[in-house]
Design an enzyme around this catalytic site. Structure first.
Site, mmCIF file in Angstrom:
data_model
loop_
_atom_site.group_PDB
_atom_site.id
_atom_site.type_symbol
_atom_site.label_atom_id
_atom_site.label_comp_id
_atom_site.label_asym_id
_atom_site.label_seq_id
_atom_site.Cartn_x
_atom_site.Cartn_y
_atom_site.Cartn_z
ATOM 1 C CB CYS A 88 -10.604 7.166 7.431
ATOM 2 S SG CYS A 88 -10.560 6.067 8.850
ATOM 3 C CB SER A 112 -1.232 6.938 7.780
ATOM 4 O OG SER A 112 -2.020 7.544 8.771
#
Ligand SMILES: Cc1cc2nc3c(=O)[nH]c(=O)nc-3n(C[C@H](O)[C@H](O)[C@H](O)COP(=O)(O)OP(=O)(O)OC[C@H]3O[C@@H](n4cnc5c(N)ncnc54)[C@H](O)[C@@H]3O)c2cc1C
Ligand SMILES: Cc1cc2nc3c(=O)[nH]c(=O)nc-3n(C[C@H](O)[C@H](O)[C@H](O)COP(=O)(O)O)c2cc1C
Ligand code: FES
Lengths: 258, 305
Positions: free
Chosen positions: B133, B25
């Protein structure tokens, strides 16, 4: 865009800390347009990211890159020997618009700050088909002025600005531009193409405030990851939000930059 | 001498991939951008850039810096939002690699909303929950708490039967504890690891270099750290793992497979070397031929004895 391996044809030192690297690639010669850049993998064993460098000049199948020493990558690149393999991704990005109808017939002023001449020479090569190309070269001192003769050979008119006044106009190249726009050229009948340090590019905005309809295309730099639009590392703030320098740029209309 | 037939096909909890290479990702966009220079024959699956429910602008630049053997990034989840993504999804369907969609939300409810929409798309093979994240201005990542991780997984699990993967941060005291809580709450597999938090200071300005001050460190610099986490989690749980952390060549890939990884995730490598997937698969195949290994199952986790 492709990844190619090309072998270096030559590396020349053109000035203190400034080098010209040449290689051959029919693919890039065919595909590239002025303002686009190449992403070079320079020293895979020690450096990770590729380094973005503009296409400086194309003659036949020979591609030139003009670069200044900055850090590890450019230092290693300056040690390139004839025959060394270069790992290149390109051509990348969106370059200058120089073919539009509303650009023809206008005076083109190329404004280069320091290494900013790099992509502008390739642009001038394409523009010589048209009349009226004026090149403004700016640097701190005379010693740092690049490519003056090359532009003249193409048939461009060249004016110099040095901050210390050692050659030509004394002061910044953007001040010279402002001077020309208020005395000799109307901003409306000129197209301005600029490249140089970010601070210089931003100083074009107040100059153009007085001529809101002038076309001014500017090539920006930003620290890059992929160079091909996937990582979103290389953004610049525009009126419409962040845009990628490697994909929507590096050339933007200065009016769109916020 | 009869050659054994070699298969690189990989089974990730029922998700059949043609090979174990996964583009991680954030380093492969939505795949389309890569079509010109990546050969998707060599890619098992691509994980999309992490999506959020609504578009997100991301962090101020600069967003990337090179460090010794590593890359610091602070993109800050810039993405077009779920709705626009689904609007464009038709274009992605024709890519000859499986698509795993990565998602992030602040709340369970928003996560669920996203999952329900993704669940309707037949072509989405799996969903990766980005619980890690590091580039957002929030106090804690979901996967820094085993409890939070468990409660998010439990809640989201009910919304889909698709393969669900949780991507964890390596920055916890005990990653096995977090992994276990996700597993017990019904996760199908894990993505290990996301980046490590770091900063760079500009020696000219004397100020942090990245626009967001902190960035996530990736690349070869984190490989031993990532490998240790994969090793520990696999040892305890034997759960399918997409491993990422500095994988650039087949030897890196082998280390992670020996440690127990099911899939080989390429992140930073995608920014640099479009040829990496092909090269890794070619070298892996050669290694298997030479060592008479016919499937990766034979060597998965062998480092544990
Ligand atoms: C589109 C574009 C075109 C460019 N064209 C030229 C050119 O024709 N000639 C030239 O001399 N320079 C050019 N530059 C700047 C050039 O990319 C940097 O000087 C070079 O990357 C420095 O690398 P280094 O390893 O020597 O320096 P370091 O400072 O050690 O590099 C560290 C990191 O910072 C990045 N970086 C450093 N300076 C810059 C910068 N100004 N812009 C973007 N990234 C940077 C490097 O790519 C690398 O990732 C261009 C930059 C961009 C974005
Ligand atoms: C530029 C960049 C952007 C990233 N964006 C995301 C993201 O949006 N979501 C996510 O889960 N991981 C993201 N990551 C982490 C990677 O997917 C990968 O897990 C990590 O970089 C470790 O692998 P590597 O060392 O091979 O890069 C990003 C990494 C990089 C370098
Ligand atoms: S450098 Fe990756 S998007 Fe521009």
């Amino acid at each position: 865009m492709r990844r190619i391996e090309a072998s270096a044809v030559s590396l020349k030192k053109v000035k203190e800390e400034t080098f010209l690297l040449s290689f051959k690639s029919s693919y890039i010669a065919q595909k590239a347009s002025p303002g686009q850049f190449l992403h070079l993998r320079i020293d895979p064993l020690r450096l990770l990211l590729r380094r973005p460098l503009s296409i400086h000049r194309i003659e036949g199948q020979k591609i030139d890159i003009l670069f200044r020493l900055r850090g590890k990558g450019t230092r290693k690149l300056s040690l390139t020997k004839k025959g060394d393999t270069l790992d290149i991704l390109g051509p990348l990005g969106r370059g200058f618009n120089y073919t539009d109808k509303n650009i023809q017939g206008k005076v083109k002023i190329l404004v280069a700050g320091g290494m900013g001449v790099a992509p502008l020479f390739f642009l001038a090569q394409k523009l010589t088909a048209y009349r009226d190309v004026l090149v403004l070269l700016g640097a701190a001192t005379k010693k740092e002025i690049l490519c003056k003769k090359d532009f003249q050979k193409l048939g461009c008119k060249v004016l110099i600005a040095t901050e210390d006044g050692s050659l030509g106009f004394k002061g910044r190249v953007t001040v010279l531009l402002k001077h020309l726009l208020t005395t000799q050229y109307s901003a409306l009948s000129t197209v301005i193409y600029a490249c140089g340090p970010t601070e210089m590019l931003f100083s074009l905005r107040p100059i153009l405030k007085t001529a809101p309809r002038a076309v001014c295309q500017v090539s920006f730099e930003q620290f890059m990851g992929c160079g091909i639009g996937v990582c979103r590392a290389c953004v610049i703030k525009t009126a419409k939000g962040y845009r990628r320098i490697c994909k929507e740029g590096p050339v933007f209309d200065i009016k769109d930059i916020s | 001498m009869a050659r054994k037939k070699i298969s690189l096909s990989t089974n990730f909890r029922g998700l059949r991939l043609k090979n174990p290479v996964v583009l991680c990702s954030g380093t492969a966009g939505f795949g389309l951008e890569l079509e010109e220079i990546f050969d998707f024959k060599n890619i098992g699956a691509i994980v999309t850039k992490t999506l959020t429910l609504r578009p997100q602008a991301g962090n101020p630049p600069p967003r990337i810096a090179e460090t010794a053997s590593g890359v610091l990034n602070s993109i800050g989840l810039e993405n077009l939002g779920l709705k626009s993504f689904l609007g464009e999804f038709n274009k992605l369907k024709r890519l000859p690699a499986d698509i795993i969609v990565s998602v992030y939300a602040h709340t369970k409810e928003d996560f669920k909303k996203m999952i329900l929409r993704l669940d309707e798309e037949r072509h989405i093979k799996a969903i990766e929950l980005n619980f890690s994240c590091p580039n957002l201005r929030i106090k804690k990542m979901i996967s820094q708490s085993a409890q939070l991780t468990a409660s998010f997984v439990k809640y989201i699990r009910k919304a889909t039967k698709k393969v669900l993967i949780a991507k964890l941060t390596p920055e916890v005291t005990d990653i096995v504890k977090v992994a276990k809580s996700a597993y017990e709450a019904g996760i199908d597999g894990l993505s290990l690891v996301n980046t490590f938090s770091g900063i760079k200071i500009d020696t000219t300005t004397k100020k942090p270099f990245l626009g967001n001050v902190f960035g996530g460190l990736s690349g070869p610099a984190i490989k031993p750290l990532a490998l240790a986490r994969v090793f520990r989690v696999y040892k305890e749980l034997k759960i399918p793992i997409i491993a990422s952390g500095g994988i650039f060549d087949y030897q890196d890939a082998l280390e992670f497979i020996f440690a127990g990884a099911t899939c080989i995730g390429l992140g930073t490598a995608n920014l640099i070397d479009p040829d990496a997937p092909r090269r890794i698969l070619k070298d892996l195949t050669f290694y298997m031929e030479r060592n008479r290994i016919s499937s990766l199952e034979e060597i998965r986790g062998v480092a544990h004895g």
